[in-house]
Scaffold this active site. Structure first.
Site, PDB file in Angstrom:
ATOM      1  N   HIS A 196       1.052   4.107 -14.326  1.00  0.00           N
ATOM      2  CA  HIS A 196       1.717   4.827 -12.972  1.00  0.00           C
ATOM      3  C   HIS A 196       3.158   4.388 -13.134  1.00  0.00           C
ATOM      4  O   HIS A 196       3.247   3.185 -12.382  1.00  0.00           O
ATOM      5  CB  HIS A 196       0.563   4.132 -11.700  1.00  0.00           C
ATOM      6  CG  HIS A 196      -0.909   4.373 -11.381  1.00  0.00           C
ATOM      7  ND1 HIS A 196      -0.949   5.638 -11.254  1.00  0.00           N
ATOM      8  CD2 HIS A 196      -1.739   3.824 -12.020  1.00  0.00           C
ATOM      9  CE1 HIS A 196      -2.228   5.971 -11.344  1.00  0.00           C
ATOM     10  NE2 HIS A 196      -2.705   5.457 -11.986  1.00  0.00           N
ATOM     11  N   GLN A 255       3.898  -2.338  28.475  1.00  0.00           N
ATOM     12  CA  GLN A 255       3.326  -3.432  28.999  1.00  0.00           C
ATOM     13  C   GLN A 255       2.045  -3.890  28.720  1.00  0.00           C
ATOM     14  O   GLN A 255       1.182  -5.343  29.250  1.00  0.00           O
ATOM     15  CB  GLN A 255       3.813  -2.701  31.068  1.00  0.00           C
ATOM     16  CG  GLN A 255       5.072  -3.442  31.481  1.00  0.00           C
ATOM     17  CD  GLN A 255       4.567  -2.059  32.404  1.00  0.00           C
ATOM     18  OE1 GLN A 255       3.710  -2.804  33.530  1.00  0.00           O
ATOM     19  NE2 GLN A 255       5.756  -0.573  33.131  1.00  0.00           N
ATOM     20  N   LYS A 287       4.414   0.210  11.209  1.00  0.00           N
ATOM     21  CA  LYS A 287       4.459  -1.261  11.778  1.00  0.00           C
ATOM     22  C   LYS A 287       5.238  -1.393   9.998  1.00  0.00           C
ATOM     23  O   LYS A 287       6.545  -2.831   9.825  1.00  0.00           O
ATOM     24  CB  LYS A 287       3.702  -2.115  11.752  1.00  0.00           C
ATOM     25  CG  LYS A 287       3.298  -2.356  13.084  1.00  0.00           C
ATOM     26  CD  LYS A 287       1.932  -3.100  12.876  1.00  0.00           C
ATOM     27  CE  LYS A 287       1.101  -2.366  12.439  1.00  0.00           C
ATOM     28  NZ  LYS A 287      -0.458  -3.220  12.310  1.00  0.00           N
ATOM     29  N   GLU A 347       5.271   5.710 -10.230  1.00  0.00           N
ATOM     30  CA  GLU A 347       5.749   5.782  -9.102  1.00  0.00           C
ATOM     31  C   GLU A 347       5.906   4.642  -8.471  1.00  0.00           C
ATOM     32  O   GLU A 347       6.154   4.431  -8.004  1.00  0.00           O
ATOM     33  CB  GLU A 347       5.106   6.812  -8.734  1.00  0.00           C
ATOM     34  CG  GLU A 347       3.432   6.497  -8.882  1.00  0.00           C
ATOM     35  CD  GLU A 347       2.094   6.645  -9.279  1.00  0.00           C
ATOM     36  OE1 GLU A 347       2.621   6.728 -10.831  1.00  0.00           O
ATOM     37  OE2 GLU A 347       0.916   6.807  -8.799  1.00  0.00           O
ATOM     38  N   CYS A 396      -1.897   9.144 -15.395  1.00  0.00           N
ATOM     39  CA  CYS A 396      -2.963   8.753 -15.500  1.00  0.00           C
ATOM     40  C   CYS A 396      -4.337   9.966 -15.522  1.00  0.00           C
ATOM     41  O   CYS A 396      -3.961  10.171 -16.052  1.00  0.00           O
ATOM     42  CB  CYS A 396      -3.544   7.539 -14.212  1.00  0.00           C
ATOM     43  SG  CYS A 396      -4.009   6.646 -14.614  1.00  0.00           S
ATOM     44  N   SER A 415      -1.962   3.618  16.487  1.00  0.00           N
ATOM     45  CA  SER A 415      -1.659   2.913  14.556  1.00  0.00           C
ATOM     46  C   SER A 415      -0.702   3.768  14.485  1.00  0.00           C
ATOM     47  O   SER A 415      -0.270   5.542  15.372  1.00  0.00           O
ATOM     48  CB  SER A 415      -3.432   2.951  14.182  1.00  0.00           C
ATOM     49  OG  SER A 415      -3.903   4.344  14.182  1.00  0.00           O
TER      50      SER A 415
HETATM   51  N1  GLN Z   1     -10.380   8.582 -13.169  1.00  0.00           N
HETATM   52  C1  GLN Z   1      -9.477   8.276 -14.191  1.00  0.00           C
HETATM   53  C2  GLN Z   1      -9.785   7.356 -15.180  1.00  0.00           C
HETATM   54  O1  GLN Z   1     -11.218   5.640 -14.539  1.00  0.00           O
HETATM   55  C3  GLN Z   1      -8.012   8.611 -13.704  1.00  0.00           C
HETATM   56  C4  GLN Z   1      -7.470   7.466 -12.905  1.00  0.00           C
HETATM   57  C5  GLN Z   1      -6.553   7.344 -12.126  1.00  0.00           C
HETATM   58  O2  GLN Z   1      -6.094   7.989 -11.735  1.00  0.00           O
HETATM   59  N2  GLN Z   1      -6.052   6.555 -11.610  1.00  0.00           N
HETATM   60  O3  GLN Z   1      -9.656   6.802 -15.762  1.00  0.00           O
END
Ligand code: GLN
Length: 531
Positions: free
Chosen positions: A508, A193, A17, A510, A382, A13
Site C-alpha cells: 500500500h 457551554q 479533532k 498510499e 493490494c 463527532s
Molecule cells: N483480500 C486480499 C488479501 O487478503 C487483499 C487485501 C487488501 O487489499 N488489503 O490478500
C-alpha cells in the site's frame, strides 16, 4: 520531560479533532519542536483490523505493522512524527494487558478496578510514546464525544495525568461546535457551554476551546463563550470550515493557536512558519490550468473515509504535477450491472484499491481489462494487484476460470492463494502480512524509473499472495514481475511493458504519501494520466 496536549471533542463527532491534532503537530514542528501523537479509541476491539469499513473507515497501517485508526494517517501526512503500534491505544488493548497481568498474578490480593488499574494502564501507555525519545510535546487525541460512557476511563486518566504533570506541563483543548442557526440569523453557543459543562463535571477544565464554525466568531460570541466556560477570551479559537484540510494549520495559526499553546506550556522555541507548506502544498491546490480525472473502482465508494489514504495520495500526486484532481468514485458492482464502457469512458486514469471479499470482484476485473486494452494509465493496489493478475491469466493466458482462492476456494487456476503458513492461522486479528517489507526492484522497469532505486520498503496488509507456480507462464505472455521480496520470493510489483503506464503492487504505497512529498508511484500515475 515531554509536555502534553490533550484534545477532547464535544457536541457531535466528525468535528475534525484528528485534523486539528495533526495541525497542532505541524505548527509545533514548524517551531523546531519534536512532537509525538497518540490516538485513544474507546472501543473494545483491540484494533480496528477486524472492523468493516462501513463501521470504521480505513484501517491505517504503520511501518511496524499495526492496524490503526485513520487519524494516524493524518498525523503522518501533516507531521514527521514516526508512528508505531504504541501510538494507537484502544480500550481493547488496555483491558487485554490488564486482564493478562491479572491472570499471571500481577495484582495478587487486589480487586482489579477501572480506577486505578485501567486508568493507570492508560496513563502508562500514553507516557510510553515519549519514553527514551527526544519528544518535546505529546499530542493525545481522545476519540469519541464527551458524555459517552466508553470514553470515561480515558478522560479520568488524562485528568489524573494533568494533575500529576502539573502546571505548564499539560493543557486541555476541547473541540466543539458553534452552529449557525439560519432562522435566527446567528450562531449559538449553548452546545459549547453544555459540552464544557460535561467536561467540568468530570474534573477537566479546558485551557483552550476550539470552536468549529462556518465563519469566524465575532468578539461578542467569543466573550460569551469565555464567560460561560471560564476561559480567557484569547483561548476561544475559531476553527472555521476551509476548502481543503491542508489549509487548517494556516487557519489555526492565524487565530493564534500555536502562540497560545507555547505560552501556556512555556515552551522555548522559534516562531512558527508555514511558508514552505504554503509554497509546496497550498499554492498548488486547485485553480491549475489542467485537470485530471481518476476513476477509483471499489466497493466502499459511498463512504468518505473508506479509502482515505488513497484519495489523499492521489491529491498529493496532483499537487506534485500542478494539476486539479477530479476523483470519480465508481462502484465495481455498478460496472457489473451497467457495463464498463458506460462508467469508465473518458477517464484519464483508473485505480483499483485494496479490499476483501467476493462482492464486486468481477467489476474490478472488467475495469483492469478496460485499462489494459484501451491503454489507460492504471494503478492496482493490494487486492487491485490480485485482480490484475487474475484478469491477465484469464484474458491473455487463456486460463478462463483463473481466480483467487479467497473468491473461489476450489478454482483450478489459483493465481492468487494462501501461503502454507497462512493456512494454519485461524484467528483473524493482526494475523495478516502486516507492515513494512523489503522489495527488490528489477532494472530496467517502470518501477525502477519511478523509485529510482533498487531497494524499497513498503507497507502491507493482506493474507493472499500471487501464486508463483504461475509466474513463468504469465511472464512468457508479457507480464513483468518487477518487484520481488528478496527473502520469500513473493511478488510485490507487476507491470506491463507494452502500455503507457500499467503497474500494480501488493503493498500500500498510499500510506507513505505526504502532501509536500507525494509518493513516487502516485506522482508518476498522475503524470501519466495528464499525458
Ligand atoms: N483480500 C486480499 C488479501 O487478503 C487483499 C487485501 C487488501 O487489499 N488489503 O490478500
Amino acid at each position: 520531560m515531554a509536555k502534553y496536549i490533550f484534545v477532547t471533542g464535544g457536541v457531535v463527532s466528525s468535528l475534525g479533532k484528528g485534523i486539528a491534532s495533526a495541525s497542532i503537530g505541524k505548527l509545533l514542528e514548524s517551531r523546531g519542536l519534536n512532537v509525538a501523537l497518540v490516538k485513544c479509541d474507546p472501543y473494545i476491539n483491540v484494533d480496528p483490523g477486524t472492523m468493516n469499513p462501513f463501521q470504521h473507515g480505513e484501517v491505517y497501517v504503520t511501518e511496524d505493522g499495526a492496524e490503526t485508526d485513520l487519524d494516524l494517517g493524518h498525523y503522518e501526512r501533516f507531521t514527521n512524527a514516526k508512528l508505531t503500534k504504541d501510538n494507537n491505544i484502544t480500550t481493547g488493548k488496555i483491558y487485554h494487558s490488564v486482564i493478562s497481568r491479572e491472570r499471571k498474578g500481577g495484582y495478587l490480593g487486589k480487586t482489579v478496578q477501572i480506577i486505578p488499574h485501567i486508568t493507570d494502564e492508560i496513563m502508562i501507555s500514553i507516557k510510553k510514546v515519549a519514553y527514551g525519545k527526544k519528544v518535546d510535546v505529546v499530542i493525545v487525541e481522545i476519540g469519541g464525544t464527551v458524555g459517552d460512557i466508553e470514553s470515561l476511563p480515558f478522560l479520568e486518566a488524562i485528568r489524573q495525568l494533568k494533575l500529576e504533570l502539573g502546571k505548564e506541563y499539560a493543557i486541555n483543548i476541547h473541540v466543539t461546535l458553534v452552529p449557525y442557526i439560519k432562522t435566527a440569523g446567528e450562531v449559538k453557543t449553548k452546545l459549547t457551554q453544555h459540552s464544557v459543562g460535561r467536561l467540568r463535571e468530570i474534573g477537566i477544565i479546558p485551557d483552550i476551546i476550539l470552536c468549529r464554525s462556518e465563519s469566524h466568531l465575532n468578539n461578542q460570541v467569543k466573550d460569551k463563550i469565555a464567560l460561560f466556560c471560564s476561559v480567557d477570551k484569547e483561548a476561544v479559537i475559531s476553527a472555521v470550515d476551509v476548502e481543503n484540510i491542508y489549509e487548517v494549520p494556516v487557519s489555526l495559526k492565524k487565530e493564534g493557536l500555536d502562540r497560545l499553546i507555547v505560552k501556556l506550556l512555556n515552551l522555548k522555541c522559534a516562531e512558527s512558519s508555514l511558508s514552505d507548506w504554503e509554497e509546496k502544498v497550498l499554492k498548488r491546490l486547485d485553480n491549475n490550468e489542467k485537470k485530471v480525472s481518476i476513476a477509483v473502482v471499489g466497493k466502499y465508494i459511498t463512504l468518505q473515509d473508506a479509502y482515505k489514504s488513497i484519495y489523499e495520495a492521489l491529491a498529493h500526486g496532483a499537487i506534485a504535477n500542478n494539476v486539479d484532481l477530479d476523483i470519480k468514485r465508481i462502484d465495481s458492482e455498478d460496472i457489473e450491472n451497467q457495463g464498463v464502457d458506460n462508467l469508465l469512458k473518458g477517464v484519464n486514469g483508473i485505480l483499483i484499491p485494496g479490499g476483501f471479499g467476493k462482492r464486486g470482484i468481477e467489476g474490478k476485473i472488467d475495469a483492469v481489462k478496460y485499462a489494459r486494452e484501451n491503454q489507460i494509465p492504471f494503478l492496482g493496489i493490494c487486492l487491485g494487484m490480485q485482480v490484475t493478475v487474475i484478469e491477465f491469466a484469464r484474458n491473455v493466458c487463456n486460463l478462463k476460470k483463473a481466480n483467487s482462492t479467497e473468491f473461489d476456494a476450489n478454482t483450478k487456476f489459483s493465481i492468487v492463494s494462501l501461503l502454507e503458513e497462512q493456512k494454519k492461522i485461524n484467528a483473524l486479528g493482526a494475523t495478516m502480512r502486516l507492515g513494512a517489507y523489503e522489495c527488490k526492484i528489477k532494472k530496467p522497469s517502470l518501477a525502477s524509473s519511478i523509485y529510482k532505486k533498487q531497494k524499497i520498503y513498503e507497507r502491507h496488509r493482506h493474507r493472499y499472495e500471487f501464486n508463483n507456480a504461475f509466474k513463468q507462464l504469465l511472464e512468457k505472455k508479457g507480464l513483468v514481475f518487477s518487484g520481488i521480496n528478496p527473502g520469500s520470493g513473493l511478488v510485490e510489483i507487476i507491470e506491463l511493458a507494452k502500455h503507457p503506464f500499467f503497474i500494480a503492487c501488493q503493498f500500500h504505497p498510499e500510506f507513505k504519501s505526504k502532501p509536500d512529498r507525494a509518493h513516487p508511484i502516485f506522482a508518476a500515475f498522475i503524470k501519466a494520466a495528464v499525458e
